[in-house]
Design a protein around this motif. Structure first.
Motif, PDB file in Angstrom:
ATOM      1  N   UNK A 110       0.815  -1.217   0.000  1.00  0.00           N
ATOM      2  CA  UNK A 110       0.000   0.000   0.000  1.00  0.00           C
ATOM      3  C   UNK A 110       0.851   1.271   0.000  1.00  0.00           C
ATOM      4  N   UNK A 111       2.118   1.167   0.398  1.00  0.00           N
ATOM      5  CA  UNK A 111       2.991   2.342   0.433  1.00  0.00           C
ATOM      6  C   UNK A 111       3.466   2.764  -0.960  1.00  0.00           C
ATOM      7  N   UNK A 112       3.387   1.880  -1.929  1.00  0.00           N
ATOM      8  CA  UNK A 112       3.888   2.199  -3.266  1.00  0.00           C
ATOM      9  C   UNK A 112       3.047   3.291  -3.926  1.00  0.00           C
ATOM     10  N   UNK A 113       3.733   4.278  -4.501  1.00  0.00           N
ATOM     11  CA  UNK A 113       3.079   5.401  -5.166  1.00  0.00           C
ATOM     12  C   UNK A 113       3.453   5.511  -6.644  1.00  0.00           C
ATOM     13  N   UNK A 114       4.679   5.096  -6.985  1.00  0.00           N
ATOM     14  CA  UNK A 114       5.118   5.109  -8.379  1.00  0.00           C
ATOM     15  C   UNK A 114       5.888   3.829  -8.656  1.00  0.00           C
ATOM     16  N   UNK A 115       6.049   3.537  -9.961  1.00  0.00           N
ATOM     17  CA  UNK A 115       6.620   2.238 -10.317  1.00  0.00           C
ATOM     18  C   UNK A 115       7.241   2.309 -11.710  1.00  0.00           C
TER      19      UNK A 115
END
Length: 159
Positions: A110-115
């Motif tokens: 859930x902490x991921x914002x960009x990839x």
């Protein structure tokens, strides 16, 4: 080892050094798991502001979790689903500034914002993908994409 943002030189010089370190780590070793493990550890040390670095490997028409650095992750991703599955199906890199705006994004952390995801292609076959997530939006750019694509081209020689 240095973090990319802590190095006083330009980014291209940083990436050049990263690729040299990759070759040094993998030279003489042909075991895929060992090489992918070292590659994910190297990238995890290289980048600041990332929360997951690793590989998904092709098994049939889906990707299966491979060597990585970070929190436990999704184990299986069908081709065409999420950022990783899209990259594998389309056989091209996918740069996502805000994962919440990507249709069908799979939220393993859930902490991921960009990839950023780069396909691993050898002899015309998609072997898997390199996946890097960040807890910051807009973490990755075209310079990262170009250099990670070159990183993967080198890595493929050792798989």
């Amino acid at each position: 080892m240095f973090k990319v943002e802590n190095y006083d030189g330009n980014r291209q010089a940083q990436y050049n050094l990263l690729r040299k370190q990759l070759v040094s780590l993998l030279e003489g070793e042909r075991n895929q798991i060992a090489n992918l493990s070292n590659a994910s550890a190297l990238l995890n040390q290289f980048f600041d502001r990332v929360n997951w670095v690793g590989f998904y490997l092709t098994e049939g028409d889906e990707l299966v979790l491979g060597p990585f650095q970070g929190l436990p992750a999704c184990v299986r991703i069908p081709f065409g689903r999420g950022v990783c599955g899209t990259s594998a199906k389309e056989r091209k890199s996918v740069l996502v500034a805000d994962v919440h705006q990507f249709p069908g994004h799979i939220a393993c952390d859930a902490a991921s914002q960009s990839e950023i995801v780069v396909p691993i292609i050898k002899d015309g076959q998609v072997l898997g993908v390199l996946d890097i997530d960040s807890p910051e939006k807009n973490r990755f750019d075209e310079i990262d994409q170009e250099n990670l694509e070159e990183f993967v081209r080198i890595l493929v020689k050792f798989l």
